[in-house]
Design an enzyme around this catalytic site. Structure first.
Site, PDB file in Angstrom:
ATOM      1  N   ASN A   7       0.876  -1.166   0.000  1.00 48.49           N
ATOM      2  CA  ASN A   7       0.000   0.000   0.000  1.00 48.49           C
ATOM      3  C   ASN A   7       0.915   1.218   0.000  1.00 48.49           C
ATOM      4  OD1 ASN A   7      -1.882   1.979   0.450  1.00 48.49           O
ATOM      5  ND2 ASN A   7      -2.742   1.057   2.300  1.00 48.49           N
ATOM      6  N   ARG A  88      -2.469  -1.919  -3.534  1.00 44.79           N
ATOM      7  CA  ARG A  88      -3.763  -1.352  -3.189  1.00 44.79           C
ATOM      8  C   ARG A  88      -3.946  -0.051  -3.979  1.00 44.79           C
ATOM      9  NH1 ARG A  88      -5.362   2.600   1.599  1.00 44.79           N
ATOM     10  NH2 ARG A  88      -7.596   2.627   1.182  1.00 44.79           N
ATOM     11  N   HIS A 177     -13.172   1.608   0.594  1.00 44.93           N
ATOM     12  CA  HIS A 177     -13.048   0.486   1.547  1.00 44.93           C
ATOM     13  C   HIS A 177     -13.584  -0.825   0.977  1.00 44.93           C
ATOM     14  CE1 HIS A 177     -13.518   3.699   4.937  1.00 44.93           C
ATOM     15  NE2 HIS A 177     -12.235   3.459   4.735  1.00 44.93           N
ATOM     16  N   ILE A 204     -15.794   0.881  10.300  1.00 42.56           N
ATOM     17  CA  ILE A 204     -15.779   2.130  11.070  1.00 42.56           C
ATOM     18  C   ILE A 204     -14.401   2.336  11.669  1.00 42.56           C
ATOM     19  CG2 ILE A 204     -17.001   3.475  12.795  1.00 42.56           C
ATOM     20  CD1 ILE A 204     -19.274   1.477  12.592  1.00 42.56           C
ATOM     21  N   ASN A 206     -11.042   5.528  11.232  1.00 47.12           N
ATOM     22  CA  ASN A 206     -10.928   6.971  11.126  1.00 47.12           C
ATOM     23  C   ASN A 206     -11.743   7.432   9.912  1.00 47.12           C
ATOM     24  OD1 ASN A 206     -10.014   9.476  11.744  1.00 47.12           O
ATOM     25  ND2 ASN A 206      -8.146   9.238  10.542  1.00 47.12           N
ATOM     26  N   GLY A 207     -11.550   6.738   8.788  1.00 48.03           N
ATOM     27  CA  GLY A 207     -12.483   6.840   7.665  1.00 48.03           C
ATOM     28  C   GLY A 207     -13.533   5.768   7.898  1.00 48.03           C
ATOM     29  N   ARG A 236     -13.851  14.017   8.733  1.00 51.03           N
ATOM     30  CA  ARG A 236     -14.689  14.298   7.555  1.00 51.03           C
ATOM     31  C   ARG A 236     -16.144  14.443   7.986  1.00 51.03           C
ATOM     32  NH1 ARG A 236     -12.562   9.188   4.409  1.00 51.03           N
ATOM     33  NH2 ARG A 236     -10.371   9.583   4.764  1.00 51.03           N
ATOM     34  N   ASP A 278     -10.001  11.252  17.471  1.00 48.43           N
ATOM     35  CA  ASP A 278      -9.765   9.859  17.884  1.00 48.43           C
ATOM     36  C   ASP A 278     -10.854   9.410  18.851  1.00 48.43           C
ATOM     37  OD1 ASP A 278      -8.701   7.564  19.380  1.00 48.43           O
ATOM     38  OD2 ASP A 278      -6.856   7.988  18.271  1.00 48.43           O
ATOM     39  N   ARG A 280     -10.987   7.189  20.950  1.00 49.22           N
ATOM     40  CA  ARG A 280     -10.566   6.898  22.334  1.00 49.22           C
ATOM     41  C   ARG A 280     -10.627   8.160  23.191  1.00 49.22           C
ATOM     42  NH1 ARG A 280      -5.651   3.493  19.937  1.00 49.22           N
ATOM     43  NH2 ARG A 280      -5.896   5.225  18.499  1.00 49.22           N
ATOM     44  N   ASN A 330     -12.821  -2.319  17.936  1.00 49.99           N
ATOM     45  CA  ASN A 330     -12.298  -2.055  19.290  1.00 49.99           C
ATOM     46  C   ASN A 330     -13.203  -1.293  20.243  1.00 49.99           C
ATOM     47  OD1 ASN A 330      -9.564  -3.181  18.995  1.00 49.99           O
ATOM     48  ND2 ASN A 330      -9.397  -1.617  17.396  1.00 49.99           N
ATOM     49  N   GLU A 379      -7.331  -6.210   4.939  1.00 52.00           N
ATOM     50  CA  GLU A 379      -7.260  -5.785   3.537  1.00 52.00           C
ATOM     51  C   GLU A 379      -6.011  -6.326   2.850  1.00 52.00           C
ATOM     52  OE1 GLU A 379      -8.184  -2.016   5.406  1.00 52.00           O
ATOM     53  OE2 GLU A 379      -9.182  -1.414   3.557  1.00 52.00           O
TER      54      GLU A 379
HETATM   55  P1  ADP Z   1      -7.923   4.291   9.283  1.00 51.85           P
HETATM   56  O1  ADP Z   1      -7.437   2.992   8.682  1.00 51.85           O
HETATM   57  O2  ADP Z   1      -9.110   4.879   8.575  1.00 51.85           O
HETATM   58  O3  ADP Z   1      -6.859   5.299   9.558  1.00 51.85           O
HETATM   59  P2  ADP Z   1      -8.469   2.676  11.624  1.00 51.85           P
HETATM   60  O4  ADP Z   1      -9.308   1.597  11.096  1.00 51.85           O
HETATM   61  O5  ADP Z   1      -7.065   2.373  12.036  1.00 51.85           O
HETATM   62  O6  ADP Z   1      -8.518   3.956  10.708  1.00 51.85           O
HETATM   63  O7  ADP Z   1      -9.242   3.260  12.906  1.00 51.85           O
HETATM   64  C1  ADP Z   1      -8.762   4.321  13.668  1.00 51.85           C
HETATM   65  C2  ADP Z   1      -9.794   4.627  14.733  1.00 51.85           C
HETATM   66  O8  ADP Z   1      -9.941   3.472  15.575  1.00 51.85           O
HETATM   67  C3  ADP Z   1      -9.423   5.790  15.641  1.00 51.85           C
HETATM   68  O9  ADP Z   1     -10.515   6.681  15.779  1.00 51.85           O
HETATM   69  C4  ADP Z   1      -9.164   5.112  16.963  1.00 51.85           C
HETATM   70  O10 ADP Z   1      -9.566   5.907  18.005  1.00 51.85           O
HETATM   71  C5  ADP Z   1     -10.060   3.898  16.888  1.00 51.85           C
HETATM   72  N1  ADP Z   1      -9.617   2.897  17.872  1.00 51.85           N
HETATM   73  C6  ADP Z   1      -8.519   2.136  17.826  1.00 51.85           C
HETATM   74  N2  ADP Z   1      -8.425   1.396  18.962  1.00 51.85           N
HETATM   75  C7  ADP Z   1      -9.496   1.724  19.728  1.00 51.85           C
HETATM   76  C8  ADP Z   1      -9.961   1.336  21.006  1.00 51.85           C
HETATM   77  N3  ADP Z   1      -9.291   0.456  21.724  1.00 51.85           N
HETATM   78  N4  ADP Z   1     -11.117   1.876  21.460  1.00 51.85           N
HETATM   79  C9  ADP Z   1     -11.782   2.772  20.741  1.00 51.85           C
HETATM   80  N5  ADP Z   1     -11.385   3.198  19.534  1.00 51.85           N
HETATM   81  C10 ADP Z   1     -10.259   2.688  19.035  1.00 51.85           C
END
Ligand code: ADP
Length: 392
Positions: A7, A88, A177, A204, A206-207, A236, A278, A280, A330, A379
């Site tokens: 990627n 990718r 996705h 679900i 970040n995107g 976004r 984020d 979290r 998560n 992926e």
């Molecule tokens: P991308 O590939 O679009 O960058 P990811 O699939 O890695 O995104 O997801 C990132 C998101 O997952 C962030 O918002 C992060 O807060 C959330 N995340 C990761 N671990 C946890 C967790 N333990 N609890 C809550 N959210 C989490």
């Protein structure tokens, strides 16, 4: 047989080397700050993570350093051990409804589609050209994020806009996705032991996007011409009234670049929580009674529920709802908040089962009318599988 899944970003290169068809990851890693000062990379092998500095002046150099690592770690003896490299690609437009072997025509189409994915397709082209130089004997394949969505029917991919915007400028829904939605829906069908299913897959992270998948084929998805549409995301905005854009441009004198930045990088959870993109941090804020975080989560969940409900009706019912990616896998809180809103459809959460991170698991109760699952996405593996199919 060894297959490399890559990627390429504009300044990064994520990779995973598989032994196929065993689907065993031999080594993985990420090269960062390519073409910049202080470039470095991390590799993961045998459960150990190693970080090293290296002068990664361009993607070719990054591939060369990668080859050295593969050799010194004894995962390959020579370059020719790598039979194929799967790339990718974010945007395949309406040219590609499946993964393909890359030839000059494919490469020029990926380049042409850069207008629709200006941040991603040019980087992928750079990665492909570099791979071609460094691995002259490997077969290169392209796995498109949009391909899985090419089965979406016209009534779902067209916008009710002047028709020539579609014919002249290719304005339509392409989604994103797709590789993840395909992986998750295939895995869900394996678990259900049938293929005549109606699934709602929620990627679900970040995107974020949600797809409706009938009998293994995507019939609708929440992202649109670009990944800005649909759900509220980290930064976004997702679906909005389109007229907001010209209105704000007039009021603030923002140019197209600035407004694009605002709706892609300064909106979403970040804008409403006024704290973080984020999830979290949003969850921590909620625990501390932060009103903005509570509101952000409410809006975030509402939009996810809207799409699930929409696709439930559109498919005339649903067999399973799958949660995947960073938040889907998560965040027990987000899954709980979403499924609570679905009680009206007879969908119920098993709170104990839901109390888990990143594990494949059924999280709905026995009497729930729709089964809900966590299905961790992969992926990179999907890219390796598609690549293996192509070179067979
Ligand atoms: P991308 O590939 O679009 O960058 P990811 O699939 O890695 O995104 O997801 C990132 C998101 O997952 C962030 O918002 C992060 O807060 C959330 N995340 C990761 N671990 C946890 C967790 N333990 N609890 C809550 N959210 C989490």
């Amino acid at each position: 047989m060894k297959i490399l899944s890559v990627n390429a970003g504009s300044s990064s290169l994520k990779f995973q080397l598989y032994k196929m068809p065993e689907e065993k990851v031999l080594i993985s890693g990420l090269m960062e700050r390519i073409g910049m000062d202080n470039s470095f990379y991390t590799i993961k092998i045998n459960g150990e993570k190693i970080k090293k500095e290296a002068n990664l002046e361009n993607h070719e150099k990054a591939f060369e350093v990668l080859v050295d690592e593969l050799k010194s770690n004894n995962v390959i003896d020579s370059l020719n051990d790598i039979k194929a490299i799967g790339h990718r690609i974010v945007q395949g437009g309406d040219y590609f409804d499946k993964s393909v072997i890359i030839d000059d025509d494919v490469l020029s189409k990926i380049e042409e589609l850069s207008a629709l994915a200006p941040l991603h397709n040019p980087a992928a082209v750079t990665g492909i050209k570099a791979a071609k130089e460094v691995f002259p004997n490997a077969i290169l394949t392209a796995v498109f994020d949009t391909a899985f969505h090419q089965t979406i029917p016209e009534e779902n991919y067209l916008y009710a806009l002047p028709y020539n915007w579609y014919t002249d400028y290719k304005v339509r829904k392409y989604g994103a996705h797709g590789t993840s939605h395909k992986f998750v829906s295939q895995r869900m069908n394996e678990i259900l032991k049938r293929t005549d299913t109606k699934l709602i897959t929620c990627h679900i992270g970040n995107g974020a996007s949600i797809s409706a998948v009938v009998n293994g084929k995507c019939v609708n998805t929440s992202m649109g011409l670009t990944p800005n549409a649909g759900l509220i995301m980290g930064t976004r905005c997702g679906d909005i009234d389109a007229s907001i854009i010209p209105y704000i441009m007039q009021k603030t004198n923002m140019d197209t670049k600035q407004i694009d930045n605002a709706i892609n990088k300064e909106s979403g959870l970040l804008a409403i929580s006024r704290k973080s993109s984020d999830s979290r941090d949003i969850e921590d804020g909620i625990k501390n009674g932060d009103k903005n975080c509570i509101l952000a989560q409410k809006m975030y969940v509402r939009r996810i529920v809207d799409y699930i409900a929409k696709y439930y009706v559109e498919m005339n019912g649903c067999d399973a709802i799958c949660f995947t990616a960073g938040i889907g896998e998560n965040s027990a809180d987000t899954r709980r908040d979403v499924i609570k809103e679905l009680n009206v459809l007879g969908i119920y959460l098993d709170e104990d089962a839901n109390n888990v991170r990143g594990k494949e698991r059924l999280i709905s109760t026995k009497d729930s009318k729709v089964q809900c699952y966590i299905i961790p996405t992969d992926e990179e593996l999907m890219i390796a599988r598609d690549t293996l199919e192509l070179i067979k």
